[in-house]
Design a protein around this motif. Sequence first.
Motif, PDB file in Angstrom:
ATOM      1  N   GLY A 167       0.738  -1.197   0.204  1.00 26.33           N
ATOM      2  CA  GLY A 167      -0.141   0.028  -0.085  1.00 26.33           C
ATOM      3  C   GLY A 167       0.888   1.332  -0.015  1.00 26.33           C
ATOM      4  N   ALA A 168       1.962   1.225   0.749  1.00 26.02           N
ATOM      5  CA  ALA A 168       2.877   2.370   0.733  1.00 26.02           C
ATOM      6  C   ALA A 168       3.648   2.627  -0.592  1.00 26.02           C
ATOM      7  N   ARG A 169       3.803   1.688  -1.214  1.00 25.31           N
ATOM      8  CA  ARG A 169       4.388   1.633  -2.437  1.00 25.31           C
ATOM      9  C   ARG A 169       3.396   2.191  -3.608  1.00 25.31           C
ATOM     10  N   LEU A 170       2.235   1.713  -3.393  1.00 27.36           N
ATOM     11  CA  LEU A 170       1.140   2.224  -4.348  1.00 27.36           C
ATOM     12  C   LEU A 170       0.819   3.546  -4.083  1.00 27.36           C
ATOM     13  N   ARG A 171       0.919   4.093  -2.730  1.00 34.94           N
ATOM     14  CA  ARG A 171       0.463   5.348  -2.176  1.00 34.94           C
ATOM     15  C   ARG A 171       1.747   6.374  -2.952  1.00 34.94           C
ATOM     16  N   ALA A 172       2.956   6.098  -2.976  1.00 34.73           N
ATOM     17  CA  ALA A 172       4.019   6.895  -3.623  1.00 34.73           C
ATOM     18  C   ALA A 172       3.590   6.930  -4.929  1.00 34.73           C
ATOM     19  N   GLN A 173       3.394   5.916  -5.563  1.00 30.36           N
ATOM     20  CA  GLN A 173       3.193   5.808  -7.091  1.00 30.36           C
ATOM     21  C   GLN A 173       2.173   6.751  -7.548  1.00 30.36           C
ATOM     22  N   ARG A 174       1.012   6.732  -6.579  1.00 32.94           N
ATOM     23  CA  ARG A 174      -0.198   7.481  -6.958  1.00 32.94           C
ATOM     24  C   ARG A 174       0.440   9.240  -6.729  1.00 32.94           C
ATOM     25  N   ASN A 175       1.184   9.475  -5.894  1.00 29.06           N
ATOM     26  CA  ASN A 175       1.657  10.719  -5.560  1.00 29.06           C
ATOM     27  C   ASN A 175       2.491  11.295  -6.713  1.00 29.06           C
ATOM     28  N   VAL A 176       3.313  10.419  -7.349  1.00 30.88           N
ATOM     29  CA  VAL A 176       4.081  10.854  -8.328  1.00 30.88           C
ATOM     30  C   VAL A 176       3.491  10.872  -9.557  1.00 30.88           C
ATOM     31  N   ARG A 177       2.298  10.103  -9.744  1.00 30.17           N
ATOM     32  CA  ARG A 177       1.447  10.531 -11.003  1.00 30.17           C
ATOM     33  C   ARG A 177       0.848  11.673 -10.870  1.00 30.17           C
ATOM     34  N   ALA A 178       0.245  12.160  -9.605  1.00 33.17           N
ATOM     35  CA  ALA A 178      -0.595  13.113  -9.254  1.00 33.17           C
ATOM     36  C   ALA A 178       0.086  14.474  -9.622  1.00 33.17           C
ATOM     37  N   ALA A 179       1.501  14.428  -9.329  1.00 31.50           N
ATOM     38  CA  ALA A 179       2.351  15.541  -9.496  1.00 31.50           C
ATOM     39  C   ALA A 179       2.744  15.544 -11.045  1.00 31.50           C
ATOM     40  N   GLU A 180       2.887  14.895 -11.630  1.00 32.96           N
ATOM     41  CA  GLU A 180       3.266  14.565 -13.190  1.00 32.96           C
ATOM     42  C   GLU A 180       2.043  15.253 -13.783  1.00 32.96           C
ATOM     43  N   ALA A 181       0.974  14.929 -13.347  1.00 36.86           N
ATOM     44  CA  ALA A 181      -0.451  15.537 -13.934  1.00 36.86           C
ATOM     45  C   ALA A 181      -0.959  16.921 -13.399  1.00 36.86           C
ATOM     46  N   GLY A 182       0.004  17.528 -12.677  1.00 41.06           N
ATOM     47  CA  GLY A 182      -0.343  18.857 -12.041  1.00 41.06           C
ATOM     48  C   GLY A 182      -1.420  18.788 -11.118  1.00 41.06           C
ATOM     49  N   HIS A 183      -1.801  17.822 -10.699  1.00 38.61           N
ATOM     50  CA  HIS A 183      -3.097  17.680  -9.692  1.00 38.61           C
ATOM     51  C   HIS A 183      -2.731  18.269  -8.262  1.00 38.61           C
ATOM     52  N   GLY A 184      -1.335  18.007  -7.844  1.00 34.55           N
ATOM     53  CA  GLY A 184      -0.818  18.471  -6.697  1.00 34.55           C
ATOM     54  C   GLY A 184       0.757  17.646  -6.534  1.00 34.55           C
ATOM     55  N   ILE A 185       1.114  18.158  -5.380  1.00 32.92           N
ATOM     56  CA  ILE A 185       2.650  17.355  -5.210  1.00 32.92           C
ATOM     57  C   ILE A 185       2.914  17.007  -3.741  1.00 32.92           C
ATOM     58  N   ARG A 186       3.470  15.951  -3.295  1.00 35.13           N
ATOM     59  CA  ARG A 186       3.844  15.645  -2.124  1.00 35.13           C
ATOM     60  C   ARG A 186       5.293  15.647  -1.964  1.00 35.13           C
ATOM     61  N   TYR A 187       5.927  16.168  -1.151  1.00 35.73           N
ATOM     62  CA  TYR A 187       7.246  16.260  -0.846  1.00 35.73           C
ATOM     63  C   TYR A 187       7.791  15.716   0.354  1.00 35.73           C
ATOM     64  N   VAL A 188       8.913  15.307   0.533  1.00 39.11           N
ATOM     65  CA  VAL A 188       9.567  14.650   1.531  1.00 39.11           C
ATOM     66  C   VAL A 188      10.373  15.982   2.251  1.00 39.11           C
ATOM     67  N   VAL A 189      10.226  15.820   3.488  1.00 37.25           N
ATOM     68  CA  VAL A 189      10.968  16.810   4.277  1.00 37.25           C
ATOM     69  C   VAL A 189      12.347  16.153   4.803  1.00 37.25           C
ATOM     70  N   ASP A 190      13.302  16.687   4.140  1.00 38.98           N
ATOM     71  CA  ASP A 190      14.443  15.834   4.089  1.00 38.98           C
ATOM     72  C   ASP A 190      15.511  16.572   4.622  1.00 38.98           C
TER      73      ASP A 190
END
Length: 171
Positions: free
Chosen positions: A52-75
């Motif tokens: 589920g975590a892998r799928l969640r990360a994949q969905r977030n990458v796709r959302a960013a690529e589509a311009g729907h939003g973005i999730r950042y890692v606080v690094d």
Amino acid sequence: MDAFPLRLALEGHDGVVLRRLEEEDWDVELRLAHVEDIPPWTMYPADLDEDGARLRAQRNVRAAEAGHGIRYVVDEGGEALGTVGFGRSQDGFEVFYALLPEARGRGLVTGAVTALSAWLGAQGERVVWLSTLDGNAASEAVATRCGFARFRSGTHVDGRPLTVWSRTLEW
């Protein structure tokens, strides 16, 4: 709107950056979901497993690529301390965040929300939104520190009451 930035520095926090969450960052998603106080206040499911975590990360990458939003890692120096980001809604963009307990109390979320809001304002957005579930005093304090004002009451998808906050942006 310009493409979402891949990295943002956090002013006042040397060595801390917001970097776009990538598929290989699934482990921070998993770790956040297993912090006792994160699922009750966020959209992180308490029963998240590695798949589920892998799928969640994949969905977030796709959302960013589509311009729907973005999730950042606080690094910080290669160590993932949490995630922050924003998503597009019918009313504009809404910010969200979750930090591991050891990263809290340092102003990282306040700095991140301020940086994201400033970037959105520079892109011509006029308002940014933030939602807090009623009783989440820590997130309400972040909203206040970042210049958000209570806008209206609402209901979370699971039926719990929440407050929607707004911040007018300068650009």
